[in-house]
Design an enzyme around this catalytic site. Structure first.
Site, PDB file in Angstrom:
ATOM      1  N   TYR A 707       0.782  -1.237   0.000  1.00  0.00           N
ATOM      2  CA  TYR A 707       0.000   0.000   0.000  1.00  0.00           C
ATOM      3  C   TYR A 707       0.817   1.292   0.000  1.00  0.00           C
ATOM      4  O   TYR A 707       0.289   2.333  -0.382  1.00  0.00           O
ATOM      5  CB  TYR A 707      -0.963   0.007   1.196  1.00  0.00           C
ATOM      6  N   MET A 708       2.055   1.268   0.423  1.00  0.00           N
ATOM      7  CA  MET A 708       2.867   2.484   0.440  1.00  0.00           C
ATOM      8  C   MET A 708       3.719   2.540  -0.820  1.00  0.00           C
ATOM      9  O   MET A 708       4.502   1.618  -1.079  1.00  0.00           O
ATOM     10  CB  MET A 708       3.760   2.523   1.691  1.00  0.00           C
TER      11      MET A 708
END
Length: 748
Positions: A707-708
């Site tokens: 997700y990052m």
């Protein structure tokens, strides 16, 4: 034949003068053109008719090696690989470096032995035609232009050189296979007139648009070794009982889990017993699990484990030929070429199916995905055959099978994380999340306005979108009776949300992977009021959002922004939080360890937003105590160092050490240096202990992997002179190769 092209060759680097430096001092973390995992591939395996696999590569790839084509990297990096194909250039132009190594020329010999698979439908033929049109290459004058002849290799179905485009193509021989089992048998050739080109269908354009590759060759997948019975008996009511190999295999799976938490969980034991009892049969002497003693098998397991450890026996390797695929002429690593072994399902959280027997996967369960002109890989188990062969170039999986535990799901073997296809897929995901920045304000204005809409459906969509945005909830789909009763935003029940005056909501439900989601958050007053209205007059088991479902919500999100989903919200919020937190909290100065603490805390904020939890490890307490003991020891040593400093300033000899030995007499300046070093060491250990305590229930890895945006981390490391090895493991550095050349001033 017209103009020719220079071959693009990988740039050679002199690594002696650069490898000893920290990565932070290099121009970029990955050298230009460094694709060390994509080595020239000489296929040594054999096809099913005994011929070398190196003979299967298409004529187009041979032309690339001979200098007829070159990779053009000037195209958009985000475009599908099939649309970034070779373009002709004048021979006088300087060759452009592709950054990839093509297959060696001698790997393409003996083209006549290539196996070709006939398309099963006209749609498949049309897809092949579109792929051929996209790839422009120079072909021999003897090759003809026949887009619809699927019995001819792709390379011979590519448009001819522009100098001969206006010529009327001659008739082309149509090849029909008589046999694919014996290399001595000849192919029957019938000359037929080329049919007129067909119009592209909408489906063909879509398939071409999302194509991930043009040619795909691999050797299939491998399977775990067959079970070898050990003959150890178990005790039932104190008496030894013999088991058949099938019964023993499943009993061993249960026995070796004796030291895990699963072993004593009621649901795990219940599911195991139900499946094992089917193998035992109704008339078997064993009629109750609690009366079984698996100690003999557990002791056998410990003894075998120790023997393997003493002999340093390695696990059998999967085989080099199964670890790689050739994608558009480039050697790419496969994630894991072995299908899942049989075992007892564990799941995550309190999964209702934990303990069930996960049966062995056989070749007849497996569907392979290969290029249309690639040979079908030989089945590694004699007498078996593959379930199905597909030619889907819009995906990057090479094999799939039905999940024995969750029949509605499929399991996949994909190209590895370090492959260019996977890298481009990741990049597109983060770029889509970045585009949400341009829409997020208007989206928030829209759902805020609809909090008070008179239309209940609009009001529920607005509140659901708010929760997805602020809490990173998943959309949620309805579950069948045989599935885990997990909950997403649209499937929340009335009793999953509690209203706490004046404007707090307490959430309590089973989320993805059956992990419990517990969170009390403060929300805007209109949201609090709307949730109260949605709960009114309903029982605890009723749907909170009874006017909408995941499909309706997703349709609404796509109206707000093309391709917008709950996952895009989650990726956006995770990445923007990391970016802003690192910019705000990172201070000038400080050592690498202090900066890493800042990064870990930012990562923690993201993990909390995404609700990435983990259970506290059994060794956590012991690890913290060990660190505390070392800190206390360092602090005691500091007291003695300060005393010796005072004595040195007075000209007195230092005190004896704790071991009774005399301490060397040094200058006051030397004592001050020792004190500073000891103090720094103690402070680092205190930071480590605090970080370990803060993160004991937070899983940092999930958000870092999924997700990052990795470019945020890479740019931060470059700005702050932090070696990337401190942030990313070797596996993650390979996965995020595409992000390593980002500029230090990158902003999400």
């Amino acid at each position: 034949m017209g103009s020719t092209e220079a071959v693009s060759k990988p740039v050679m680097h002199d690594e002696d003068d650069d490898d000893n430096k920290p990565l932070v001092f290099k121009k970029s973390f990955v050298k230009d053109g460094d694709q060390s995992h994509r080595k020239p591939f000489d296929i040594n395996g054999d096809s099913e008719d005994g011929r070398p696999l190196r003979s299967i590569i298409s004529m187009t790839q041979e032309q690339e090696i001979n200098g007829n084509t070159t990779l053009d990297e000037s195209d958009d990096d985000e475009a599908p690989i099939s649309s970034r194909l070779q373009k002709k250039k004048h021979v006088s132009e300087k060759p452009k470096v592709s950054g990839k190594r093509l297959v060696e020329k001698d790997s393409y010999e003996d083209q006549s032995s290539m196996k070709k698979h006939k398309a099963s439908s006209s749609t498949a033929k049309q897809d092949s035609m579109n792929l051929g049109e996209k790839r422009k290459a120079v072909v021999s004058p003897n090759d003809t232009d026949d887009e619809d002849d699927d019995d001819v290799p792709i390379a011979k179905r590519i448009k001819a050189d522009s100098s001969s485009n206006n010529k009327t193509p001659p008739t082309k021989p149509k090849v029909t296979k008589q046999s694919s089992t014996a290399s001595s048998k000849k192919l029957k050739v019938t000359r037929v007139a080329s049919p007129p080109p067909k119009k592209r269908s909408k489906r063909s354009r879509k398939d071409s648009e999302y194509a991930q590759w043009t040619t795909l060759v691999h050797n299939g997948v491998t399977f775990p070794p067959t079970y070898q019975p050990h003959g150890t008996k178990i005790f039932y009511k104190g008496k030894p009982v013999s088991l058949s190999p099938e019964q023993e295999e499943v009993a061993t799976m249960f026995a070796v889990m004796r030291e895990t938490d699963y072993y004593n969980k009621p649901i795990f034991r219940k599911n195991f017993w139900n499946d094992w009892r089917k193998l035992l049969g109704k008339k078997h002497v064993i009629q109750k699990l609690d009366d079984c003693d698996f100690t003999p098998i557990y002791e056998w397991h410990l003894e075998k484990k120790q023997k393997n450890k003493d002999s340093k026996e390695k696990k059998p390797e999967q085989g080099e030929k199964y670890m790689w695929a050739i994608v558009d002429g480039v050697k790419e690593k496969i994630g894991n070429s072995m299908v899942e072994p049989p075992g007892l399902f564990r799941g995550r959280g309190e999964h209702p199916k934990m303990g069930k027997f996960k049966r062995r996967i056989h070749p007849h369960d497996v569907t392979l995905n290969i290029g249309k002109d690639a040979p079908i890989p030989e089945c590694p188990i004699p007498g078996e055959r593959w379930k199905e062969i597909k030619h889907d170039n819009t995906v990057i999986w090479i094999a799939s099978w039905n999940d024995p535990i969750n029949p509605k799901r499929d399991k996949y073997i994909n190209l590895g994380d370090s492959s260019s296809q996977k890298g481009q897929s990741d990049k597109k995901k983060y770029e889509k999340a970045r585009k949400l920045k341009d829409h997020i304000e208007s989206i928030r204005e829209t759902y805020t306005k609809n909090f008070t809409s008179k239309d209940v459906s609009k009001r529920q969509i607005a509140v659901a979108t708010y929760l997805i945005d602020k809490l990173a909830l998943r959309a949620g789909n309805d579950k069948d009776d045989d599935e885990a009763d997990t909950v997403g935003c649209c499937t929340l029940k009335v009793d999953n949300v509690e209203c706490i005056h004046p404007n707090q909501l307490k959430f309590d439900f089973l989320g993805k992977d059956s992990i419990r989601y517990e969170n009390t958050v403060e929300v805007e007053s209109p949201v609090y009021k709307a949730i109260g209205q949605f709960k009114a007059g309903k029982s605890n088991s009723d749907d909170l959002f009874d006017e909408i479902d995941a499909s309706k919500l997703n349709d609404h999100l796509k109206e707000l922004m093309p391709g917008l989903t709950a996952k895009v919200f989650r990726t956006y919020n995770a990445s923007i939080t990391l970016d802003k937190t690192l910019r705000r909290e990172t201070k000038d100065g400080g050592d690498v360890n202090q900066k890493k603490v800042v990064y870990d805390q930012a990562n923690k904020e993201v993990a909390i937003i995404c609700n990435h939890q983990r259970t506290v490890s059994k060794s956590h307490g012991a690890q913290v105590k060990k660190l505390k003991d070392k800190i206390d020891e360092l602090k005691e040593g500091l007291k003695q160092l300060r005393t010796n400093l005072k004595r040195a300033k007075k000209g007195e000899a230092p005190l004896e050490g704790s071991d009774g030995k005399k301490t060397r007499n040094i200058t006051p300046e030397a004592w001050e240096k020792k004190i500073a070093q000891q103090k720094m060491k103690a402070e680092k250990m205190e930071r480590d202990m605090q970080t370990k305590e803060d993160l004991k229930t937070v899983a940092l890895g999930t958000s870092k992997i999924n997700y990052m945006d990795p470019r945020i981390t890479v740019a931060w490391c470059k700005r702050n002179e932090v070696p990337i090895e401190k942030m990313f493991t070797k596996a993650l550095r390979e996965k995020f190769t595409w992000a390593m050349d980002v500029e230090p001033d990158f902003r999400f």
